[in-house]
Design a protein around this motif. Structure first.
Motif, PDB file in Angstrom:
ATOM      1  N   ALA A   1       7.794   2.273   2.941  1.00  0.00           N
ATOM      2  CA  ALA A   1       7.795   1.455   2.019  1.00  0.00           C
ATOM      3  C   ALA A   1       9.101   0.991   2.514  1.00  0.00           C
ATOM      4  N   LEU A   2      10.042   2.071   2.330  1.00  0.00           N
ATOM      5  CA  LEU A   2      11.769   1.182   2.803  1.00  0.00           C
ATOM      6  C   LEU A   2      11.289   0.839   4.112  1.00  0.00           C
ATOM      7  N   LEU A   3      11.228   1.643   4.819  1.00  0.00           N
ATOM      8  CA  LEU A   3      10.938   1.151   6.397  1.00  0.00           C
ATOM      9  C   LEU A   3      10.744   0.098   7.051  1.00  0.00           C
ATOM     10  N   VAL A   4       9.380  -0.398   6.307  1.00  0.00           N
ATOM     11  CA  VAL A   4       8.837  -1.633   6.701  1.00  0.00           C
ATOM     12  C   VAL A   4      10.129  -2.550   5.699  1.00  0.00           C
ATOM     13  N   LEU A   5      10.419  -3.083   5.175  1.00  0.00           N
ATOM     14  CA  LEU A   5      11.343  -2.825   4.198  1.00  0.00           C
ATOM     15  C   LEU A   5      12.291  -4.104   5.227  1.00  0.00           C
TER      16      LEU A   5
ATOM     17  N   THR B   1       0.706  -0.974  -0.166  1.00  0.00           N
ATOM     18  CA  THR B   1      -0.068   0.058   0.215  1.00  0.00           C
ATOM     19  C   THR B   1       0.704   1.162   0.255  1.00  0.00           C
ATOM     20  N   LEU B   2       1.676   1.488   1.192  1.00  0.00           N
ATOM     21  CA  LEU B   2       2.627   2.526   1.201  1.00  0.00           C
ATOM     22  C   LEU B   2       3.291   2.345  -0.521  1.00  0.00           C
ATOM     23  N   LEU B   3       3.765   1.629  -0.594  1.00  0.00           N
ATOM     24  CA  LEU B   3       4.547   1.700  -2.398  1.00  0.00           C
ATOM     25  C   LEU B   3       3.759   2.121  -3.673  1.00  0.00           C
TER      26      LEU B   3
END
Length: 205
Positions: free
Chosen positions: A43-47, A33-35
């Motif tokens: 999105a990078l933080l989630v990754l 969703t963020l991406l």
């Protein structure tokens, strides 16, 4: 009392490593969703969180002797879902071409078909080939590098070329490993089948 083997594989479900794997899976839709919304930094933080839990659950599984069959399934499944989510999210924004999505997803569909063939002949899944691990690593490294350039344009001049280099190489290795799996599948299903003897006392008179 004998100590359990260091790498015993259990059938337990509720273990700390498995809970971390479930957390990784739960974060996949958040990441996608963020991406798709263009929030690349989030999105990078989630990754990053997902990658940290990936390392942590493997470490804890070995340290606490909690290696489980479910965990062995969840880990590669989560890796693939993050790769698929990253590809779909980036392709939906025209940042990567859709043919790359088809190449990567098509290879996993190909492996699924091989798994069905093996099951029909009474065999389980093939062991993971080292080349497949390298291909997955390349893809898992490439997509964040591409995202990094989108989130922080100042570093795009070096992160984007590195990301594309790893991505194209990973896609090639992904299919190379798939061809190896196909050759191994053909070899396995051609093995002579040894009939299992039936005890005489189980036969009807």
């Amino acid at each position: 009392m004998a100590r359990p083997a260091e790498h015993d594989v259990s059938s337990r479900v509720l273990t700390l490593p498995n809970l971390l794997s479930f957390l990784r899976l739960a974060l996949v839709p958040v990441f996608l969703t963020l991406l798709m919304q263009g929030q690349d930094a989030g999105a990078l933080l989630v990754l990053v969180i997902s990658s940290a839990t990936d390392f942590l659950d493997g470490f804890l599984a070995r340290a606490l002797n909690q290696v489980s069959r479910l965990g062995q399934l969840l880990d590669p499944a989560a890796d693939r879902l993050y790769i698929f989510a990253a590809l779909i999210g980036l392709a939906s924004r025209d940042l990567v071409p859709w043919w790359i999505v088809l190449v990567v997803v098509g290879r996993d569909v190909f492996l699924l078909i091989l798994g069905v063939i093996l099951a029909n002949f009474g065999f389980g899944p093939l062991p993971v080939h080292q080349l497949g691990k390298v291909a997955t690593f390349c893809l898992f490294y490439a997509l964040p590098m591409i995202m990094l350039g989108e989130a922080f344009p100042a570093v795009a001049w070096w992160s984007q070329p590195i990301g594309w280099a790893f991505g194209l190489w990973g896609a090639f290795l992904y299919w190379w490993a798939g061809i190896i799996y196909a050759i191994e599948t053909l070899r396995v299903i051609r093995l002579p089948r040894v009939p299992v003897p039936v005890p005489s006392d189980t036969l009807e008179p």
